[in-house]
Design an enzyme around this catalytic site. Structure first.
Site, PDB file in Angstrom:
ATOM      1  N   ASP A  46       0.854  -1.187   0.000  1.00  0.00           N
ATOM      2  CA  ASP A  46       0.000   0.000   0.000  1.00  0.00           C
ATOM      3  C   ASP A  46       0.889   1.236   0.000  1.00  0.00           C
ATOM      4  OD1 ASP A  46      -2.345   1.462   0.079  1.00  0.00           O
ATOM      5  OD2 ASP A  46      -2.503   1.402   2.256  1.00  0.00           O
ATOM      6  N   ASP A  75      -3.266   2.586  -5.914  1.00  0.00           N
ATOM      7  CA  ASP A  75      -2.194   2.681  -4.920  1.00  0.00           C
ATOM      8  C   ASP A  75      -1.970   1.419  -4.105  1.00  0.00           C
ATOM      9  OD1 ASP A  75      -4.531   2.770  -3.482  1.00  0.00           O
ATOM     10  OD2 ASP A  75      -3.946   4.448  -2.215  1.00  0.00           O
ATOM     11  N   GLU A  76      -2.526   0.277  -4.522  1.00  0.00           N
ATOM     12  CA  GLU A  76      -2.309  -0.943  -3.742  1.00  0.00           C
ATOM     13  C   GLU A  76      -2.334  -2.180  -4.630  1.00  0.00           C
ATOM     14  OE1 GLU A  76      -5.428  -2.281  -1.071  1.00  0.00           O
ATOM     15  OE2 GLU A  76      -6.837  -0.877  -1.983  1.00  0.00           O
TER      16      GLU A  76
END
EC number: 2.7.7.7
Length: 386
Positions: free
Chosen positions: A12, A127-128
């Protein structure tokens, strides 16, 4: 839980959008920074070479916080909070507009860097990601640190990684030591490191379920793990209660999904002020057309066609309505999407002021794919549109 040792990582990025902005404006490091404004809040370059930044206290409108730095979070400002509310908590925070072109660029960079080390990757958003580390021959801690170093080298940004026997636990772990964290968990660690956490730390237990569990005296994951199954069934039903019992024990048998197809593409806009369909017809019409064009552009860019067009309206009183229309054939044409969306508008009340307008398209397919038999859900005809 499977007895075969597994090593699944959840990566993350730390305060991703804000961190990208700090690459561009390094002088803002250590400051309370909020991302979420429009282009009108771009920094202004002054004669002496310095920049003048907008402050949160000067914001007026209906926007929401996209993300914030950890310094702003310490003041109570979090994602999805209204910017006006955030201004009351952190009036001196710097306010910047969103730049999704830049965020997508850095997203591609960090995923390529991680994927070069651990190719079995599940993309979970901008974003992950999840990574399957089971084929790695080196010590898992060494591999995880290598991935973190590769991300920094490729982007200049930090990330947090959680490594655990499954996706459920890995996602929890990646949040335990943020920012720039590295947490490795085994099954034996569940009672000491997972059970003391609040139930909301489990992905899938939302605010309503958290509140309902609290009413039963269940605040921690340990209390959930030790709860009488009959009590959970009586309050949450058979299926969800069974899931609650499993995740409280750290059980999750989902595999890494290396490829997934989007189910829909959508665009929406929260209005700076409430607008009326008749009194503000030209302004709403332009926005509505622009949303349809952006959906069409997304379809072309991602190489998809869509067949079911839908709209979303949120009124000033926060009530929301949606309508859908299925076309005779899939399309990525902005005009066809606009016409279908306009037909959907004929089926909703337009007598109240609006605060949000959205357009989406579902039933996606690739160009050249042979479609199944299509039955139109309504005749598409020229409509009086916004």
């Amino acid at each position: 839980m499977s007895t075969r040792p597994r090593h699944i990582a959840h990566l993350d990025m730390d305060a991703f959008y804000a961190s990208v902005e700090l690459l561009r404006y390094p002088e803002l490091r250590g400051r309370a920074l909020v991302i979420g404004a429009g282009s009108a809040h771009e920094p202004v370059l002054q004669a002496d070479g310095s920049r003048r930044y907008a402050r949160l206290r000067d914001y007026t409108g209906r926007g929401v916080v996209t993300t914030s730095t950890y310094e702003a979070r310490a003041l109570g400002v979090f994602s999805a909070m209204g910017l006006m509310k955030a201004a009351k908590l952190a009036p001196d925070a710097i306010l910047l507009p969103t730049d999704f072109t830049a965020y997508r660029h850095y997203s591609r960079l960090f995923k390529a860097a991680a994927g070069a080390i651990a190719p079995q990757m599940e993309d979970r958003g901008i974003d992950e990601i999840y990574l399957d580390l089971n084929d790695q021959t080196d010590d898992i801690a060494v591999v995880a640190q290598r991935i973190k170093d590769a991300v920094v080298a490729a982007t200049g940004l930090s990330c947090s990684i959680g490594v655990a026997p499954n996706k459920l636990l890995a996602k929890i772990c990646s949040d335990l030591e943020k920012p720039n964290g590295l947490t490795i968990l085994s099954e034996a660690d569940i009672p000491t490191r997972i059970w003391p956490l609040p139930v909301k730390k489990i992905n899938g237990i939302g605010p309503k379920s958290t509140e309902k569990l609290a009413a039963l005296g269940i605040l921690t994951i340990e209390q959930l793990a030790n709860c009488d199954p009959a009590v959970l069934r009586a309050n949450f039903g058979r299926i969800y209660s069974a899931w609650l019992m499993r995740v409280a024990q750290g059980i999750d048998e989902r595999e890494i999904v290396t490829r997934s197809e989007p189910k829909s593409i959508s665009r929406e806009s929260t209005l700076e002020r409430d607008l009326h369909a008749k009194l503000d017809r030209s302004e709403l019409s332009a926005l509505f057309t622009r949303l349809c064009e952006r959906v069409a552009d997304d379809l072309v860019r991602k190489e998809y066609l869509g067949r079911t067009v839908g709209i979303k309206l949120r009124y000033a009183d926060f009530s929301t309505v949606t309508r859908d229309l299925t076309l005779p054939a899939p399309t990525n044409d902005a005009q066809a999407i606009r016409q279908a969306a306009g037909e959907c508008l004929r089926r909703v009340p337009l007598d109240k002021r609006l605060r949000l307008l959205g357009v989406r398209i579902t039933s996606l397919s690739k160009p050249g794919a042979v479609p199944s038999t299509i039955v139109a859900q309504g005749e598409l005809f020229a409509a009086e549109q916004l």
